[in-house]
Design an enzyme around this catalytic site. Sequence first.
Site, PDB file in Angstrom:
ATOM      1  N   ASP A  11      -1.599  -8.187  -1.511  1.00  0.00           N
ATOM      2  CA  ASP A  11      -1.286  -6.772  -1.677  1.00  0.00           C
ATOM      3  C   ASP A  11      -2.502  -5.959  -1.268  1.00  0.00           C
ATOM      4  O   ASP A  11      -3.621  -6.246  -1.690  1.00  0.00           O
ATOM      5  CB  ASP A  11      -0.946  -6.490  -3.143  1.00  0.00           C
ATOM      6  CG  ASP A  11      -0.887  -5.002  -3.431  1.00  0.00           C
ATOM      7  OD1 ASP A  11       0.197  -4.423  -3.325  1.00  0.00           O
ATOM      8  OD2 ASP A  11      -1.950  -4.415  -3.741  1.00  0.00           O
ATOM      9  N   ASP A 107       2.652  -3.049   2.684  1.00  0.00           N
ATOM     10  CA  ASP A 107       1.321  -3.506   2.251  1.00  0.00           C
ATOM     11  C   ASP A 107       1.354  -4.786   1.413  1.00  0.00           C
ATOM     12  O   ASP A 107       0.364  -5.138   0.798  1.00  0.00           O
ATOM     13  CB  ASP A 107       0.570  -2.386   1.531  1.00  0.00           C
ATOM     14  CG  ASP A 107       1.118  -2.120   0.146  1.00  0.00           C
ATOM     15  OD1 ASP A 107       2.321  -2.351  -0.074  1.00  0.00           O
ATOM     16  OD2 ASP A 107       0.350  -1.686  -0.725  1.00  0.00           O
ATOM     17  N   GLU A 108       2.483  -5.469   1.384  1.00  0.00           N
ATOM     18  CA  GLU A 108       2.562  -6.717   0.627  1.00  0.00           C
ATOM     19  C   GLU A 108       3.229  -7.791   1.473  1.00  0.00           C
ATOM     20  O   GLU A 108       4.253  -7.539   2.106  1.00  0.00           O
ATOM     21  CB  GLU A 108       3.405  -6.514  -0.641  1.00  0.00           C
ATOM     22  CG  GLU A 108       2.750  -5.655  -1.695  1.00  0.00           C
ATOM     23  CD  GLU A 108       3.706  -5.395  -2.854  1.00  0.00           C
ATOM     24  OE1 GLU A 108       3.765  -6.206  -3.778  1.00  0.00           O
ATOM     25  OE2 GLU A 108       4.408  -4.371  -2.794  1.00  0.00           O
TER      26      GLU A 108
HETATM   27 MG   LIG Z   1      -0.590  -1.968  -2.598  1.00  0.00          MG
END
Ligand SMILES: [Mg+2]
Length: 420
Positions: A11, A107-108
């Site tokens: 993340d 973002d992961e």
């Molecule tokens: Mg994040």
Amino acid sequence: MNKERIIMLSDCQSFYASVEKAANPEYSNKPLVVAGDPARRSGIVLAACPIAKDSGITTAETLREALGKCPELVVVRPRMQHYIDVSAQITDILRTFSDLVEPYSIDEQFIDITGSLSLFGSPRQIASAIQQQIRTETGVYTRVGIGYTKVTAKMACDLWAKKNSDGLFTLTREQLPCLLWPQPISQLFMVGRRMSAHFHSMGLTTIGHLARLPLAELKWHMREKFRKNCDIDAELYWRIANGIDDSPVQPSTHETAPKSVGHQMTLPRDYRTMAEIRTILLELAEMVCRRCRSLMVNGAVLSVGCQGASFDRPTGFSRQSTMSDPTNATNLVYEAAVSLFRLHWDGQPVRRVHLSLSNLSDENQYQLTLFESRPRYRELERATDGLKNKYGDTIIGRAVSFTGAGQIKDRAGKIGGHYK
Ligand SMILES: [Mg+2]
């Protein structure tokens, strides 16, 4: 019995804000937000860097509120395409550790490293190498949750890795009762504020309360509560609380064919000669073409450009040209990039260079050209891609990458934070 899987969720911390800080080093120690429309104080904060968060700024508040808390705030306009490109760049980095990488959000990303352990070390060593490499290549700090299923990796990340000083956490099957189960029910993945309140009203205040309940009983409770059949939801929550999740890390589930494939590099110092810039263009062409080859696409439109180091006095350019034939061959893209760059560069010092291919098409539509040695290059490139995928980027390099101007060797040499 099947071998226990090892799955990670990486993340990115304050993703958009971190990307902007990496692109603008002069802001590195300043509070920064990315906001919908910086010109209007009614714009919404999309991302806040940790320094801005320390002043109490949160995402989704208005710029007016944020500026009220922190008048010296740096406000940056979002550049979504760029964030998508950086996200794809992170996927590429993860793919050097395993071919099982699944973007979960911008973002992961999930990565299944079960098959990579003997190559790269223990799960923690791999997670730490991933963090280092993403930090070095994109400037973004990632937190990595390590689990034995996707849901345990996700919870390892959200509940612990994000709060740890080293950004790493492993949640094992054995630790589930002692670590996960005492947590409040609101911390269970997929449980929002409303569902949490519902569980409270059923007397389930911790994750363990729910996990230890026989599934049939949970189904009955939820059916009573919502006055309808909720068996599927009940089973979902119960499985998450028990860490049960057979779903594989699937490289293709979320990946839609990109519109363009691009990379950029920030250089350690100003480059002033075409000879130095050629080296970077070759490395960028190689990275972009390798990605195109793995996606099995050719690009028809080439873009190259550069920026200088000064933010106050921006220099540089970005130009496109159409390739004579769509291609993903490094040497052809490199040659075209050099001529395009030479044509538009005014000789100002260069600190950042980017290169991308767009108007992508299926490479199987590629026409055999009799008067070129292209098929031979394609074979050569497939072979080197295979080696790099297996052993890392430094196993094979073009001689020029090992000169002073080359970046790839330097970056790849820092895996795990130790110079080899
Ligand atoms: Mg994040």
